[in-house]
Design an enzyme around this catalytic site. Structure first.
Site, PDB file in Angstrom:
ATOM      1  N   GLN A  53       6.217  -8.861  -3.915  1.00 30.16           N
ATOM      2  CA  GLN A  53       5.378  -9.816  -2.615  1.00 30.16           C
ATOM      3  C   GLN A  53       4.771 -11.393  -3.025  1.00 30.16           C
ATOM      4  OE1 GLN A  53       1.728  -7.221  -3.559  1.00 30.16           O
ATOM      5  NE2 GLN A  53       1.646  -8.053  -1.112  1.00 30.16           N
ATOM      6  N   HIS A  54       4.667 -12.188  -2.199  1.00 30.85           N
ATOM      7  CA  HIS A  54       4.368 -13.647  -2.232  1.00 30.85           C
ATOM      8  C   HIS A  54       5.698 -14.032  -1.943  1.00 30.85           C
ATOM      9  CE1 HIS A  54       0.624 -11.339  -3.462  1.00 30.85           C
ATOM     10  NE2 HIS A  54       1.140 -11.359  -4.650  1.00 30.85           N
ATOM     11  N   ASP A 100       5.354  -3.835  -2.323  1.00 33.72           N
ATOM     12  CA  ASP A 100       5.831  -3.247  -3.301  1.00 33.72           C
ATOM     13  C   ASP A 100       4.799  -2.090  -3.851  1.00 33.72           C
ATOM     14  OD1 ASP A 100       4.550  -5.198  -5.016  1.00 33.72           O
ATOM     15  OD2 ASP A 100       6.535  -5.770  -5.826  1.00 33.72           O
TER      16      ASP A 100
END
Length: 467
Positions: A71-72, A232
């Site tokens: 992520q991110h 995830d």
């Protein structure tokens, strides 16, 4: 047999599982490594995905694919669909000041209310603000912003720079899902918050359209159906078929504690991120930067592998005879201390031994996650059992110490690639129109043996280290 594929494009590697859509039985699998570092050229992820599929026997027979990913991460594209600069990953903390600036401008309460999260250095919005401030020429070129799994899904469907892809740079074809969008700090249940995006980047940009659970993103040039993908942790929750009362504790590159809930959570303290999940529900989550790599570092100091580290740790008494490791080797996200460092304390001539040092490393890692469990429960989440997953969860010393650090029954599911499995479940969902009911091999709870003194000593050492 109808086959579906799930991908886990994680920080360290790309894993592929190919399963029977009807039963969930594993048919074949593959993997490939990712480069080290906290900024990576996304082309390395694309190459690893193709290598992992080749290792899994290729796409033959696969009718649907979904990609779950870290992520991110900030992937910025220009008008020609080219990556402008290496992606900044979730564990790149250079945007810590940018996070503080955004909070000062908007307010923590307002951020939590609008997006379910409060900015920390991990989130995409803070990385965009860093780009605006540190690399304004690159920021000005940004035509679209994607997350790692969004970009990989786009490339898989045949889009990209005109000289690299059959369908060209159609930025409007970028797609994502609720779970990954919820980790940007510019998306809420009402959709994208364009004001927050502009505040971060300095101007508006194309963002991936947000697909619902079971909604297809499109097809590959070869006609394979492509699912929306997921972050995830949401992928792992789906792979585990986590239900109310389950709290997942995952020990990978990062450590995470999360649960699936019916109601959204908005924690103005920023400790618990109010993410969405991959099924239409929510995924309150805390993350620690220091997880399995705590064991890597300690094993390196002791000159042993992980198995021997575990054996040493089991030679020591619970509590490591007073030795305590606060394992903030790379700063920390929970608590939000991006500039912190690790510290050993309580050392004496009696406990400065290889077993006690090994035990303190295992307990320090778990105590950080136990603090996260407390924070998640503080948002009204009920914890009936802990599902302990990740590579480190298979270490006997980690399992024993987990029963002593946590005050909730601990279950260790059979080893598996649960993020990739969740993506495969999603692919089957998109293909058949129904969420699959594949069996999960979860064992009996480990014998409980809670030792409150371990966390008391850790809390005291943590207070000293962060004063």
């Amino acid at each position: 047999m109808t086959l579906v594929a799930g991908v886990d494009s994680s920080t360290q590697s790309c894993k592929v599982v190919i399963r029977d859509a009807a039963t969930g039985a594993l048919v074949r699998s593959g993997r490939a490594a990712h480069p080290d570092g906290t900024e990576v050229d996304p082309a390395a992820w694309w190459g690893a995905l193709l290598t992992a599929f080749a290792d899994a026997g290729g796409f033959d027979g696969v009718e649907a694919i979904s990609i779950a990913g870290q992520q991110h991460g900030m992937v910025v594209l220009d008008a020609d669909g080219r990556v402008i600069r290496p992606a900044l990953l979730w564990n790149d903390t250079r945007s810590a000041q940018a996070a503080r600036d955004l909070i000062d401008e908007v307010g923590a309460d307002a951020y939590a209310r609008r997006t379910g999260v409060v900015p920390v250095a991990s989130f995409t919005a803070t990385k965009l603000r860093w780009l605006r401030d540190a690399e304004p020429e690159n920021a000005a070129r940004v035509a679209a912003v994607a997350l790692p799994h969004d970009w990989l899904t786009w490339r898989l469907r045949g889009f990209g720079p005109a000289d690299e892809s059959p369908l060209g740079p159609v930025l409007e074809e970028l797609a994502t899902d609720r779970s990954d969008a919820s980790g940007t700090a510019y998306w809420g249940e009402g959709g994208y918050d364009r004001d927050l995006l502009v505040r971060a980047l300095g101007h508006d940009a194309i963002l991936p359209r947000v697909l619902g659970p079971g909604e297809a993103a499109g097809r590959t040039p070869d006609g394979i159906l492509v699912g929306p993908g997921a972050g995830d942790n949401a992928g792992a929750a789906l792979g585990l078929d986590a239900a109310s009362g389950d709290v997942v504790v995952s020990i990978g590159t990062s450590g995470t504690v999360f649960a699936v809930t019916d109601a959204a959570i908005a924690d103005a303290s920023g400790t618990v991120a109010g993410f969405a999940d991959a099924t239409g529900r929510f995924l309150p989550l805390i993350a620690t930067l220091n997880a399995a790599r705590v064991l890597d570092a300690t094993a390196g100091v002791l000159g042993v592998d992980h198995a021997e580290l575990g054996r040493l740790a089991l030679e020591a008494d619970p509590g490591a005879s007073g030795a305590v490791l606060v394992p903030y080797f790379e700063g920390e996200r929970t608590p939000n201390l991006p500039d912190a460092t690790a510290s050993f304390s309580g050392l004496t001539l009696r406990n400065t031994t290889r077993p006690s040092i090994a035990r303190a490393a295992v307990e320090g890692l778990l105590c950080g996650l136990a603090d996260g469990l407390d924070a998640v429960r503080g948002q009204g989440v009920e914890a009936q059992r802990i599902l302990l997953i990740g590579g480190a969860a298979q270490n006997p010393a980690v399992q024993v110490a987990a029963t002593q650090v946590f005050d909730v029954p601990v279950v260790v599911p059979a080893p598996g690639e649960y993020v990739a499995d969740g993506a495969a479940r999603q692919a089957a969902w998109v293909l058949t129109g129904e969420r699959p009911a594949w069996p999960i091999e979860a064992g009996e709870p480990l014998p409980g043996d809670t030792r409150p003194e371990i966390r008391r000593r850790y809390a005291a050492a943590q207070a000293r280290a962060t004063a």
